[in-house]
Design a protein around this motif. Structure first.
Motif, PDB file in Angstrom:
ATOM      1  N   LEU A   5     -80.419  88.619 -36.322  1.00 35.29           N
ATOM      2  CA  LEU A   5     -81.107  89.971 -36.104  1.00 35.29           C
ATOM      3  C   LEU A   5     -82.041  90.257 -37.235  1.00 35.29           C
ATOM      4  N   THR A   6     -81.818  89.943 -38.299  1.00 35.85           N
ATOM      5  CA  THR A   6     -82.533  90.129 -39.513  1.00 35.85           C
ATOM      6  C   THR A   6     -83.662  89.128 -39.326  1.00 35.85           C
ATOM      7  N   ALA A   7     -83.545  87.782 -38.991  1.00 37.22           N
ATOM      8  CA  ALA A   7     -84.550  86.844 -38.823  1.00 37.22           C
ATOM      9  C   ALA A   7     -85.752  87.323 -37.737  1.00 37.22           C
ATOM     10  N   LEU A   8     -85.045  87.906 -36.562  1.00 37.99           N
ATOM     11  CA  LEU A   8     -85.835  88.166 -35.546  1.00 37.99           C
ATOM     12  C   LEU A   8     -86.588  89.412 -36.041  1.00 37.99           C
ATOM     13  N   ASN A   9     -86.108  90.391 -36.737  1.00 37.93           N
ATOM     14  CA  ASN A   9     -86.849  91.410 -37.348  1.00 37.93           C
ATOM     15  C   ASN A   9     -88.120  90.827 -38.207  1.00 37.93           C
ATOM     16  N   ILE A  10     -87.731  90.022 -39.083  1.00 40.19           N
ATOM     17  CA  ILE A  10     -88.666  89.391 -39.956  1.00 40.19           C
ATOM     18  C   ILE A  10     -89.754  88.887 -39.197  1.00 40.19           C
ATOM     19  N   LEU A  11     -89.534  87.815 -38.192  1.00 37.20           N
ATOM     20  CA  LEU A  11     -90.409  87.254 -37.570  1.00 37.20           C
ATOM     21  C   LEU A  11     -91.176  88.373 -36.688  1.00 37.20           C
ATOM     22  N   GLU A  12     -90.594  89.484 -36.192  1.00 32.69           N
ATOM     23  CA  GLU A  12     -91.380  90.516 -35.514  1.00 32.69           C
ATOM     24  C   GLU A  12     -92.468  90.995 -36.596  1.00 32.69           C
ATOM     25  N   GLU A  13     -92.044  91.323 -37.844  1.00 36.71           N
ATOM     26  CA  GLU A  13     -92.943  91.918 -38.935  1.00 36.71           C
ATOM     27  C   GLU A  13     -93.950  91.102 -39.099  1.00 36.71           C
ATOM     28  N   LYS A  14     -93.730  89.623 -39.186  1.00 33.07           N
ATOM     29  CA  LYS A  14     -94.815  88.693 -39.407  1.00 33.07           C
ATOM     30  C   LYS A  14     -95.574  88.741 -38.398  1.00 33.07           C
ATOM     31  N   ASP A  15     -95.032  88.787 -37.043  1.00 37.37           N
ATOM     32  CA  ASP A  15     -96.263  88.752 -35.727  1.00 37.37           C
ATOM     33  C   ASP A  15     -97.085  89.886 -35.846  1.00 37.37           C
ATOM     34  N   ARG A  16     -96.388  91.072 -36.465  1.00 36.68           N
ATOM     35  CA  ARG A  16     -97.090  92.200 -36.485  1.00 36.68           C
ATOM     36  C   ARG A  16     -98.348  92.135 -37.473  1.00 36.68           C
ATOM     37  N   GLU A  17     -98.147  91.543 -38.716  1.00 41.65           N
ATOM     38  CA  GLU A  17     -98.929  91.197 -39.651  1.00 41.65           C
ATOM     39  C   GLU A  17    -100.001  90.389 -39.205  1.00 41.65           C
ATOM     40  N   ALA A  18     -99.561  89.230 -38.581  1.00 39.25           N
ATOM     41  CA  ALA A  18    -100.679  88.439 -38.044  1.00 39.25           C
ATOM     42  C   ALA A  18    -101.579  89.174 -37.254  1.00 39.25           C
ATOM     43  N   ASP A  19    -101.192  90.041 -36.220  1.00 38.92           N
ATOM     44  CA  ASP A  19    -102.034  90.870 -35.506  1.00 38.92           C
ATOM     45  C   ASP A  19    -102.899  91.553 -36.128  1.00 38.92           C
ATOM     46  N   LYS A  20    -102.349  92.092 -37.195  1.00 42.49           N
ATOM     47  CA  LYS A  20    -103.212  92.978 -37.969  1.00 42.49           C
ATOM     48  C   LYS A  20    -104.471  92.032 -38.912  1.00 42.49           C
ATOM     49  N   ILE A  21    -103.866  91.053 -39.176  1.00 43.14           N
ATOM     50  CA  ILE A  21    -104.922  89.915 -40.081  1.00 43.14           C
ATOM     51  C   ILE A  21    -105.907  89.800 -38.854  1.00 43.14           C
TER      52      ILE A  21
ATOM     53  N   SER B  61    -106.775  91.435 -36.076  1.00 44.37           N
ATOM     54  CA  SER B  61    -107.671  92.489 -35.958  1.00 44.37           C
ATOM     55  C   SER B  61    -108.586  92.640 -36.942  1.00 44.37           C
ATOM     56  N   ILE B  62    -108.337  92.437 -38.325  1.00 43.91           N
ATOM     57  CA  ILE B  62    -109.206  92.632 -39.169  1.00 43.91           C
ATOM     58  C   ILE B  62    -110.265  91.672 -39.304  1.00 43.91           C
ATOM     59  N   GLN B  63    -109.872  90.468 -39.098  1.00 47.65           N
ATOM     60  CA  GLN B  63    -110.911  89.268 -38.824  1.00 47.65           C
ATOM     61  C   GLN B  63    -111.652  89.583 -37.784  1.00 47.65           C
ATOM     62  N   GLU B  64    -111.285  89.925 -36.584  1.00 49.46           N
ATOM     63  CA  GLU B  64    -112.124  90.305 -35.351  1.00 49.46           C
ATOM     64  C   GLU B  64    -112.993  91.466 -35.735  1.00 49.46           C
ATOM     65  N   GLY B  65    -112.560  92.453 -36.620  1.00 53.32           N
ATOM     66  CA  GLY B  65    -113.395  93.726 -37.050  1.00 53.32           C
ATOM     67  C   GLY B  65    -114.439  92.804 -38.016  1.00 53.32           C
TER      68      GLY B  65
END
Length: 179
Positions: free
Chosen positions: A54-70, A72-76
């Motif tokens: 579950l911790t690994a899944l949480n970390i992967l989800e965070e990583k995915d959100r951070e990748a989306d942010k990056i 989004s920033i790159q697209e911006g």
């Protein structure tokens, strides 16, 4: 800062991590240990493996959100670059229009100057022709004057000869009268 073995404790288990910076390895291990304990504290029914997954899944989800942010920033950033490029294009269009208008003005000025130049060339040509005609007339008049001078000299010569003849004839008449 070494790249040797680093001993860390995660979920009450000891691990030896080889390679990497010691401070970063310890920081990552501490962060992972805290995350696992947070998951275990929020759901006491989970066994150790379930908590780790579950911790690994949480970390992967965070990583995915951070990748989306990056992304989004790159697209911006790309959108901003595109907007800047569009703005630059608009400025260049405006500048091109201005330069085109200036070019048209210069072309019109050039055309006018070319017409003036052509007019001056034609006028110069006409003046040259007039000058040639004038020089021909001067030559004709000079020839005429020379001819008249020659005739005058000839007439003066004739007058002189006639006067001499008159004088001679007057003497003869006097001589005849005296006799």
């Amino acid at each position: 800062m070494s790249s040797g073995k680093v001993k860390v404790q995660i979920d009450d288990m000891n691990f030896y991590v080889v390679g990497g910076e010691e401070e970063k390895v310890r920081k990552f291990a501490d962060d992972l240990d805290k995350r696992i304990k947070t998951v275990q504290n929020s759901n006491y029914r989970l066994n150790q493996v379930q908590a780790l997954i579950l911790t690994a899944l949480n970390i992967l989800e965070e990583k995915d959100r951070e990748a989306d942010k990056i992304n989004s920033i790159q697209e911006g950033s790309n959108e901003e670059k595109n907007l800047n490029t569009l703005n630059e294009l608009e400025e260049l269009k405006t500048k091109l229009a201005s330069l085109s208008a200036e070019n048209e003005k210069l072309k019109d000025r050039y055309d006018k100057k070319q017409k003036d130049y052509d007019s001056l060339i034609n006028e110069n040509q006409k003046l040259r022709e007039d000058s040639k005609q004038f020089n021909l007339k001067i030559k004709e008049f000079t020839d005429e004057i020379e001819k008249i001078k020659s005739e005058k000299n000839s007439l003066e010569e004739q007058i002189f000869e006639s006067q001499k003849r008159i004088i001679d004839l007057n003497r003869e008449i006097e001589s005849l009268n005296d006799r």
